[in-house]
Design a protein around this motif. Structure first.
Motif, short mmCIF file in Angstrom:
data_model
loop_
_atom_site.label_atom_id
_atom_site.label_comp_id
_atom_site.label_asym_id
_atom_site.label_seq_id
_atom_site.Cartn_x
_atom_site.Cartn_y
_atom_site.Cartn_z
N PHE B 118 0.26 5.85 3.17
CA PHE B 118 1.56 6.21 3.39
C PHE B 118 1.93 7.67 3.06
O PHE B 118 1.11 8.31 2.38
CB PHE B 118 2.63 5.40 2.50
N GLY B 120 4.08 9.81 0.81
CA GLY B 120 4.97 9.57 -0.51
C GLY B 120 4.86 10.40 -1.58
O GLY B 120 4.49 11.59 -1.36
N GLU B 130 5.78 5.14 -1.87
CA GLU B 130 5.97 5.48 -0.43
C GLU B 130 7.53 6.01 -0.28
O GLU B 130 8.29 5.23 -1.06
CB GLU B 130 5.58 4.33 0.35
#
Lengths: 346, 273
Positions: B118, B120, B130
């Protein structure tokens, strides 16, 4: 709730009834409404559905049909709801945003309505990770608030969410929403209900209420905000089946608070019974659970702004009859038939 | 930043099966910061794979190199000369890096060494969380800078569901309910009125529902044969066709045979031609 039936000033041609459902008319006539819940089987066993119908019919004004609750695949809410309508028990189909995008939701609502379904409960949906397909992809194209607004606009403005006209008119649904007075953030909860009213909800069913003081506080705020005049609030109740079940609800289900005194009361019902006599113990617990539920309904009835109760007898539909009768809510009212209204309108 | 983690050793061993010489390519940007595919991790993994193969009695040489940014073709250009020696490249870049390699070197087998997780941020030592799903239609204006599209498991836009208790999310009780956080901070930011407005259904066409997304950030810099759009071989061929090997920009513009026809049609639409 008599205001529900009146046509709005700015819409003089609006039909007298939003949906004409039994639930809508029971509430409009000012009766204390009773709804129940029917969980479809994890199969196509319609005998099981009919058995549950026989346990609810006559004791509730309408029954919610859950929609793959807790993320477990079951017989569809609409498919089951059609059987209910055929058998003379009014259905409230539950519709989650988890499994359908806006195309499927609108299509299914029209499909349900042509089969006589007139109530819908708009939900986000339990997360799929709790169910039997945890690797499934969830949808959440719209959220429950947007779903309420979408159904309301389909009904009152005859338009699809995308803006196109629904020729011949949209599905005429009585729109329900869930309310969870004890979920985080608690101070926000009455305002969240206000937002759902603004979005177009007609009735609300709350999460199971055991903490009466907490619920009274919630309802006071709801009444202060004037929401009870705009939406019919049905308090959620449910019979406690056993001490472990009561503890499970309290500890595992967000938004359900079972006070220790309730749990103790169920426990005490088993005192003096041989702990090896499981059957006698279960019967004693269940009898006390039903008794407690009846008392809670009576207490709830006195709270300002509550328009009815939603009885959730999870996997225990047989409890509905003694609860409804014990609470003095039987027989259920038969509102004036729709045909008379049609004659009146003409 | 983009957060990734190394694939499991059994997965990586399976990918190495039947190969004799592999080049592991690390990346010095995001995945280096999250300790997944930087120089140190790439070196470690190369050794581990070689050792694991030896234990299994397989003959495998894993060499390693780390480029500064695997997601930009200029940075992986220096690899061109040596790639012929290898049976495969094990990319320790994020999914973008792997694909940049695969697109730049279409005749080389490029394998992913990481799972890209993700976008993040590090929230505490050794933990990344995230923060953005890249939906292309930012809602942070309405939510006090906290993203429910990313941080609510149901991507709710109008407040919390009933599944929050004591401020935590029922889907993962170690994660705060983001809507509880949004609400609790709304008074500080004077956001209450905005939170009471029903946000309409989101336009997801800018998100994944519309397929691969493409953005022209700078129209003035955009050229049909710019790096990232075509392989170097195609660019060279275009240059050669124009007989102008040293002026890349001029060559690539002229290399689009439909450009003038498109411009004519455009002007015609506007009533100017």
């Amino acid at each position: 709730m008599s205001g529900q039936a009146q046509a709005k000033d700015d819409a003089p041609t609006a039909p007298r009834w939003k949906s004409g459902s039994n639930l809508e008319r029971v509430l409009a006539e000012g009766h204390f409404a009773v709804t129940g819940e029917l969980g479809p089987p994890k199969s196509m066993n319609t005998d099981l559905v009919r058995k549950k119908i026989s346990q609810l019919k006559g004791f509730v004004d309408a029954a919610n049909i859950t929609d793959n609750q807790t993320g477990i695949v079951r017989l569809s809410s609409i498919g089951t709801g059609i059987i209910l309508e055929q058998e003379g028990l009014e259905a409230v189909i539950q519709m989650t945003c988890r499994d359908r995008n806006r195309l499927a939701i609108q299509s299914d609502l029209m499909g349900a309505n042509i089969h006589g379904i007139k109530n819908v409960l708009c939900l986000s949906g339990d997360h799929q990770s709790f169910g039997n397909h945890p690797g499934a992809k969830n949808v959440h194209d719209v959220d429950s608030m947007q779903l309420i607004r979408m159904v309301q606009e389909m009904r009152d403005l005859n338009k699809f969410q995308g803006g196109e006209e629904i020729k011949g008119g949209g599905p005429r649904m009585f729109i329900g929403t869930a309310a969870s007075p004890f979920s985080s953030p608690i101070p926000m909860r009455p305002y969240r209900l206000a937002k759902k009213v603004a979005a177009g909800a007609d009735f609300a069913q709350t999460q199971m209420v055991f903490d009466m003081d907490g619920f009274k506080e919630y309802m006071k705020k709801v009444v202060d905000l004037g929401l009870h005049e705009k939406i019919a609030i049905l308090a959620g109740v449910g019979p406690l089946k056993s001490p472990p079940m009561a503890r499970f609800l309290h500890e595992q289900i967000p938004g359900i608070i079972v006070p220790e005194e309730n749990i103790k009361r169920i426990e005490d019902a088993g005192k003096g019974i041989d702990s090896d006599d499981k059957k006698a113990l279960a019967e004693a617990y269940r009898a006390e659970g039903i008794k407690l539920c009846i008392e809670q309904i009576q207490e709830i009835r006195e709270i300002e702004g509550v328009a009815g109760v939603h009885i959730m007898a999870i996997l225990w539909e047989a409890a509905i009859e003694p609860i409804v009768k014990g609470a003095g809510l039987y027989p259920r009212p038969e509102p004036a038939p729709l045909d008379d209204d049609a004659a009146e309108d003409a | 930043m983009i957060v990734a983690e190394q694939k499991s050793l059994p997965d990586l061993k399976r990918m190495m099966k039947g190969k004799k010489k592999v080049l592991a390519v690390g990346c010095g940007t995001c995945v280096s910061v999250c300790f997944a595919g930087g120089q140190k991790e790439t070196r470690g993994l190369a050794k581990a794979l070689q050792t694991a193969a030896a234990v299994d009695g397989d003959e495998l040489v894993v060499e390693e190199k780390t480029v500064q940014r695997q997601c930009v073709q200029e940075f992986i250009e220096p690899l061109a000369d040596d790639l012929g020696e290898y049976d495969a490249v094990l990319s320790l870049g994020c999914g973008v890096g792997v694909q940049t390699m695969a697109e730049r070197y279409p005749t080389t087998r490029v394998l992913p060494g990481l799972d890209t997780n993700f976008m993040g941020q590090p929230t505490e030592p050794g933990v990344w969380e995230e923060r953005c799903v890249g939906c292309g239609n930012c809602v942070l204006e309405y939510t006090g800078g906290l993203c429910p599209i990313t941080r609510c498991p149901k991507q709710l836009m109008n407040g919390p569901c009933g599944g929050a208790e004591d401020g935590m999310c029922e889907v993962d009780t170690s994660v705060p309910c983001i809507w509880t956080k949004i609400w609790n901070n709304s008074e500080n930011l004077n956001l209450m009125d905005m939170l009471m407005e029903v946000q309409p259904p989101k336009d997801w066409s800018t998100s994944r529902g519309g397929g691969m997304r493409r953005t022209v950030v700078r129209d003035d810099l955009h050229q049909p044969f710019a790096i990232g759009k075509a392989t170097t071989a195609e660019v060279e061929a275009a240059k050669a066709a124009e007989g102008s090997a040293d002026d890349g920009v001029a060559a690539t513009v002229a290399a689009d045979p439909d450009a003038s026809a498109r411009e004519d049609a455009f002007l015609k639409d506007l009533g100017l031609a």
